[in-house]
Design an enzyme around this catalytic site. Structure first.
Site, short mmCIF file in Angstrom:
data_model
loop_
_atom_site.label_atom_id
_atom_site.label_comp_id
_atom_site.label_asym_id
_atom_site.label_seq_id
_atom_site.Cartn_x
_atom_site.Cartn_y
_atom_site.Cartn_z
N ASP A 290 0.88 -1.16 0.00
CA ASP A 290 0.00 0.00 0.00
C ASP A 290 0.92 1.22 0.00
OD1 ASP A 290 -2.04 1.83 0.11
OD2 ASP A 290 -3.16 0.76 1.65
C1 NOJ Z 1 -3.98 4.04 0.15
C2 NOJ Z 1 -5.13 3.09 0.15
O1 NOJ Z 1 -5.16 2.36 1.34
C3 NOJ Z 1 -5.12 2.14 -1.03
O2 NOJ Z 1 -6.32 1.40 -1.03
C4 NOJ Z 1 -4.92 2.89 -2.30
O3 NOJ Z 1 -4.96 1.99 -3.40
C5 NOJ Z 1 -3.61 3.65 -2.25
N1 NOJ Z 1 -3.66 4.59 -1.13
C6 NOJ Z 1 -3.31 4.41 -3.52
O4 NOJ Z 1 -4.16 5.50 -3.64
#
Ligand code: NOJ
Length: 797
Positions: A290
């Site tokens: 993530d």
């Molecule tokens: C954080 C989020 O938890 C995730 O779901 C997302 O894909 C990423 N940011 C990228 O935006």
């Protein structure tokens, strides 16, 4: 053999955690595991990292990737494993290898549509798809959504989400996933992965794993992320279950979560990545962090991480130079670096992105307000699917004396802040994380209503217009919104209806001659904060105020998660209630088709609606305090008893049970047949034998078939979701193990059949480290919800 001690004292778990610390997780875990006493809260080391198997459907892509990666220098191989600052709208971009015509990958949110750009569809959200209980529709939604990513030059879609799984009733991101039920989530994520990938885009199933709350999801100063402490059985039977289905569908990527699991960060947890994902499930794709979730350098690569996002501020350094240093000084095998690159490049081949793939991020500048070429990604063929997907997530839970559908009412009133379209002054800005707050000028309306606080957590509802999506990175908005009020005005035009509306007042005047009062409220949730309650007093008062003056009050709730309604559900003037979830851009159009009976509602609740908040065993996020605060612990002591499994166990009567939803017709169930498959069935499944994507191949052997006949006994053509629940000996009272959505004309009937595979009937044995089919009787139930199960039978092994 490692013993499972689920009910250990918190003090013991946390004391261990403090000893373990963060960076030393692997070593300490190893030290502790040899004490042979504890598993819970600790993560054993699993090394080395398995190489991409490259078998079955991946064989070709693997061969091509191995050949291409063999031509790359170590620096080039490292370079494609990390993110770079982008000028496109991509959430992240990997390095490229121009010398070999390898373009690099664009990764972009979300599981609900293409985020932060124009000329795309605003699809229904995960919870809405869950409520549809419709496999084919899930596939079609994903297929056309995937096509939109491809047209915009996005190689990797950052979805679907199946974690969180809704452990915490107030979890801020539960709406991004399909359901609290692992089986339902697994079936729908399977279709979603297939759909996205058959459109030529890599699906990133996320968040791996147990990212069940927003509170403490990331480390803050010296306080680590929450550790989701899960025992091995619960991990397999609940949280890992839908991920196994995503891998079975061939997901090309998995995003690891922000939190720690059993005290080791998801991005460096070798038990999870090397062990469960790459060994037990035979995962072929790559693991990406993530955004900003990496906390160690080489340790994370060795634990099975393949890609770091979003930019060079990571532990592998600019261009992942630290990886090549590690290979050169012997702290990492060259084969690991090669495998990382092979997994990434193989996904590109696997999705056919080596041929005729659009230019990376085309028509999608970082700032959408900047002049740019228009790339309309919407396939006209998809329009009916966008609408159908919006329709089928509506769940009708109350309908007294056939209040609905409306039939050319003379006078109607429309009330509530959720009826009109939001005002949309700041479309598409990169900061546009939270649609109703930032993109739609939310604050001015909140201010008007007296709710404004810029530092406040997510407000309980979105006050300035209809809620079509939750907030945060999972929010994907379409080119337009059909708001309920607009669609109702259109219908009034056709019917010659007089409409009165007041979408601002909390206590609107009601014309005494009104035939039907339509009240629209919502329940907002977002990435970032968890929710603070499962209801809000402002909206409840609005419903009660209208109902006080109107004997035919029809409530529609756009809810980004569970919404309790006991404040007013028994009010006799509240005659019909719809949970309308998050329908996306066609919200109003879909609502009108249901309210006016062009379509009979066919959605079912993908969670339990309790009478009281206290009925949920995990209502609020874990909020650790005291001396262990630096290493917060979230103990999943409820095990597999989550949502309806807990209500059934404790015999708590819910307001509306999991799987419940009314229709404009009536159905009856009959003629149950329960038959074992031909041939001898062994209860023993050797661990580790013949692993294909998703796990041991024979877990999907069909062991039994159940059939039943569903009669449409009313006078409206409609769809019903026939549901099959099984009571596994020693397990929860019953668990969803089959569903079939059938369309049945009035007076007709349909036969539904459910294949039960070995895994559906097995429990995870911690001792055997394998799924085990037990000898004994399995209760089988078929009906229209988890508590309306008129047909019962038995399977014996
Ligand atoms: C954080 C989020 O938890 C995730 O779901 C997302 O894909 C990423 N940011 C990228 O935006």
């Amino acid at each position: 053999m490692v013993a499972v001690k689920m009910m250990r004292q918190l003090a013991q778990v946390t004391a261990t955690a403090v000893l373990v610390g963060e960076a030393a997780a692997q070593n300490s875990a190893q030290a502790n595991i040899t004490s042979d006493s504890y598993f819970y809260g600790q993560s054993p080391p699993v090394y080395p990292s398995p190489q991409q198997p490259g078998i079955g459907p991946w064989a070709d892509a693997h061969t091509k990737a191995v050949a291409l990666v063999a031509q790359m220098t170590p620096e080039e191989r490292a370079n494609i494993t990390v993110g770079f600052t982008t000028t496109t709208g991509c959430s992240g971009e990997t390095g490229s290898v121009p010398r070999l015509n390898w373009p690099g990958l664009c990764l972009l949110d979300s599981g609900n549509g293409v985020r932060n750009t124009d000329f795309v569809n605003g699809w229904s959200s995960g919870i809405h798809v869950g409520a549809s209980f419709n496999r084919n529709l899930s596939y079609e939604r994903a297929f056309y959504m995937g096509g939109e990513f491809k047209t915009k030059g996005v190689h990797v879609a950052l979805g679907p989400a199946i974690g969180p799984l809704g452990r915490v009733a107030e979890g801020g991101r539960n709406w991004e996933g399909f359901s609290v039920d692992p089986y339902l989530s697994g079936q729908l994520v399977y279709e979603s992965v297939k759909g996205i990938q058959e459109a030529g885009v890599t699906a990133t199933t996320k968040h791996f794993i147990a990212n069940e709350q927003e509170l403490n999801r990331n480390p803050i100063r010296e306080v680590a992320s929450l550790s989701s402490n899960i025992d091995d059985k619960t991990m397999h039977e609940t949280y890992l279950w839908p991920f196994a289905d995503a891998v079975r569908a061939g997901t090309g990527a998995i995003m690891c979560s922000y939190n720690r699991i059993n005290n080791s960060y998801a991005s460096q947890n070798s038990k999870l990545l090397n062990g469960l994902l790459k060994t037990e499930l035979g995962f072929e794709g790559f693991v990406v962090t993530d955004w900003g979730a990496q906390h160690t350098g080489i340790a994370s690569a060795l634990a099975g991480l393949d890609m770091v996002m979003p930019n060079s501020r990571n532990y592998w350094g600019p261009n992942a130079g630290n990886l090549t240093i590690a290979v050169n000084n012997g702290s990492m095998e060259d084969s690991r670096l090669t495998d990382m690159a092979v997994r990434i490049v193989a996904s590109w081949y696997q999705m056919g992105q080596d041929e005729d793939f659009p230019e990376l991020g085309v028509g999608m500048p970082r700032n959408i307000l900047a002049p740019h070429a228009i790339v309309d990604a919407r396939n006209p063929v998809a329009s009916p699917i966008v609408l159908r997907s919006a329709l089928e997530g509506h769940v009708l839970v109350k309908n007294v004396n056939n209040t609905l559908p409306l039939n050319k009412p003379k006078i109607i009133g429309v009330f509530g802040y959720d009826a009109p379209a939001p005002s949309r002054y700041n479309v598409g800005a990169q900061s546009g994380d939270t649609p109703n707050r930032w993109q739609f000028g939310y604050d001015s309306v909140l201010n008007y209503l007296g709710f404004l606080s810029t530092t406040a957590p997510a407000p309980p509802f979105a006050a300035n217009g209809t809620l079509t999506s939750g907030g945060g990175s999972g929010a994907a908005l379409g080119a337009y919104i059909s708001a309920p009020l607009d669609a109702i005005q259109q219908q009034a035009y056709l019917d010659g209806t007089q409409v009165y509306w007041d979408t601002i007042s909390a206590n609107p005047l009601v014309n005494g001659a009104t035939d039907a009062c339509l009240v629209f409220i919502n329940a907002f949730a977002s990435e970032g904060p968890d929710r603070t309650a499962l209801y809000d007093d402002y909206s409840d008062a609005l419903v009660q105020n209208v109902a006080a003056n109107c004997s035919n009050t029809i409530v529609t709730i756009h809810n980004a998660g569970i919404r309790l309604i006991d404040q007013w559900i028994e009010n006799p003037n509240v005659t019909a209630v719809i949970f309308a979830h998050l329908p996306g851009q066609d919200s109003g159009r879909a609502a009108v088709q249901i309210l006016y009976g062009l379509e009979s509602p066919s959605g079912k609740l993908p969670y339990t609606v309790a009478k009281n908040e206290s009925d949920y065993n995990v209502l609020k996020p874990d909020q650790p305090t005291g001396q262990y605060q630096r290493f917060p612990q979230g103990d999943f002591i409820e095990g597999v008893y989550h949502d309806y499994r807990d209500f059934d166990r404790k015999n708590i009567t819910p307001r509306y049970e999991f799987g419940f939803g009314l229709s404009y017709t009536t159905f009856e169930f009959a003629d149950l047949s329960v038959a074992k498959a031909d041939g001898a069935v062994s209860t023993y499944l050797p661990p580790g034998s013949n692993i294909i994507e998703g796990g041991v191949a024979s877990l999907h052997d069909v062991l039994a078939r159940v059939t039943a006949v569903v009669h449409n006994t009313g006078d409206v053509d409609a769809m019903e979701v026939a549901q099959l629940y099984v009571g596994i000996p020693g397990g929860p009272v019953r668990q969803l193990r089959g569903f079939e959505k059938v369309s049945i004309a009035a007076g007709d009937s349909a036969t539904v059949s459910f294949d039960l595979v070995r895994k559906d009937l097995s429990e995870w044995s911690v001792e055997e480290q394998s799924w085990v089919l037990q000898e004994g009787n399995y209760n089988v139930y078929v009906g229209s919800s988890s508590r309306d199960l008129p047909l019962t039978g038995t399977l014996t092994f």
